[in-house]
Design a protein around this motif. Structure first.
Motif, short mmCIF file in Angstrom:
data_model
loop_
_atom_site.label_atom_id
_atom_site.label_comp_id
_atom_site.label_asym_id
_atom_site.label_seq_id
_atom_site.Cartn_x
_atom_site.Cartn_y
_atom_site.Cartn_z
N VAL A 38 0.84 -1.18 0.00
CA VAL A 38 0.00 0.00 0.00
C VAL A 38 0.89 1.24 0.00
O VAL A 38 1.93 1.29 0.66
CB VAL A 38 -0.96 0.01 1.22
N VAL A 39 0.51 2.23 -0.79
CA VAL A 39 1.25 3.49 -0.84
C VAL A 39 0.87 4.29 0.40
O VAL A 39 -0.30 4.66 0.60
CB VAL A 39 0.91 4.28 -2.12
N VAL A 40 1.85 4.55 1.25
CA VAL A 40 1.58 5.26 2.50
C VAL A 40 1.92 6.74 2.41
O VAL A 40 1.46 7.54 3.24
CB VAL A 40 2.36 4.62 3.67
N SER A 72 7.54 10.66 -5.64
CA SER A 72 7.97 9.27 -5.55
C SER A 72 7.18 8.59 -4.42
O SER A 72 7.07 9.15 -3.32
CB SER A 72 9.46 9.18 -5.26
N PRO A 73 6.63 7.40 -4.65
CA PRO A 73 5.82 6.75 -3.61
C PRO A 73 6.65 5.99 -2.58
O PRO A 73 7.69 5.40 -2.90
CB PRO A 73 4.93 5.80 -4.41
N GLY A 119 5.81 -12.60 7.59
CA GLY A 119 5.09 -11.71 8.50
C GLY A 119 5.80 -10.41 8.81
O GLY A 119 5.25 -9.58 9.54
N GLY A 120 6.98 -10.18 8.30
CA GLY A 120 7.69 -8.94 8.56
C GLY A 120 7.13 -7.78 7.75
O GLY A 120 6.63 -7.97 6.64
N THR A 121 7.21 -6.59 8.30
CA THR A 121 6.72 -5.39 7.63
C THR A 121 7.91 -4.55 7.19
O THR A 121 8.84 -4.29 7.98
CB THR A 121 5.83 -4.56 8.57
N HIS A 122 7.86 -4.11 5.95
CA HIS A 122 8.96 -3.33 5.39
C HIS A 122 8.41 -2.16 4.60
O HIS A 122 7.26 -2.17 4.15
CB HIS A 122 9.82 -4.19 4.48
N GLY A 166 -2.66 5.55 -0.20
CA GLY A 166 -3.68 4.55 0.06
C GLY A 166 -3.91 3.58 -1.07
O GLY A 166 -4.68 2.61 -0.92
N GLU A 167 -3.27 3.78 -2.20
CA GLU A 167 -3.47 2.90 -3.36
C GLU A 167 -2.77 1.56 -3.13
O GLU A 167 -1.65 1.50 -2.62
CB GLU A 167 -2.94 3.57 -4.61
#
Length: 203
Positions: free
Chosen positions: A47-49, A65-66, A75-78, A94-95
């Motif tokens: 997801v684009v934050v 730049s996104p 399960g890791g978040t990057h 949000g995309e």
């Protein structure tokens, strides 16, 4: 001093076309490298934050730049910031996007899209096509110029073609003297056979 035609011919043959071919080789290597990297990656959703606004190098405006967040298979978040910078923004906050990442280096992920993955080979191929097209055009034009200047490509007369004798022109353009000469010549052509037979009969 070197002939400009020869110089342009050599410029196209030994400079422009080789540069274009090298760019094609670089594009092919970029495609191979990207395919090799994709072969060992996993694809997940991200997801684009945030859309980061950055000033262009020439200070004439801004590009975007996104920043994308995704979860790996374990399960890791990057998060990573895409190297694709565009104006107007190619994405919005949000995309949902498709992300590919190497399990050994998950932070070096990329958005799976045409521009993100294949922009470099597209640019290299485009520039290489321009160089090769200009080089080939210069060689062809120089060959045409050399052919016409030496007369090789000029139309030649057909030796079998009958030669056309020039006419005396329209009747209204002839002088009285011309008309008289024509009548005398016609009389000679008409009376010559009869005179020849008479001369042969009375030696």
């Amino acid at each position: 001093m070197e002939d400009p035609t020869t110089f342009l011919n050599r410029l196209g043959k030994f400079v422009l076309i080789p540069i274009g071919l090298l760019l094609f080789v670089a594009a092919a290597w970029s495609i191979w490298s990207t395919n090799s990297w994709l072969a060992r990656t996993l694809e997940v959703e991200g997801v684009v934050v945030e859309m980061v606004r950055m000033r262009e190098s020439d200070d004439k405006g801004y590009v975007f730049s996104p920043i994308v967040r995704f979860e790996t298979a374990d399960g890791g978040t990057h998060k990573f910031q895409s190297g694709l910078r565009t104006y107007p923004p190619a994405y919005r906050t949000g995309e949902i996007v498709s992300v590919v990442y190497d399990r050994a280096v998950p932070d070096a992920a990329m958005i799976r899209s045409l521009l993100s993955l294949w922009l470099m080979p597209i640019i290299l191929s485009f520039i290489g096509t321009i160089f090769c097209a200009i080089g080939i055009f210069m060689i062809v034009m120089c060959s045409w110029h050399r052919g016409f200047s030496t007369g090789r490509w000029l139309p030649s007369a057909d030796p079998r073609q009958k030669r056309v004798q020039p006419s005396a022109g329209p009747l209204h353009d002839r002088t009285p003297a011309d008309c008289a000469s024509a009548r005398v010549a016609a009389g000679l052509r008409h009376d010559f056979p009869a005179a020849a037979r008479a001369f042969a009969a009375h030696p």
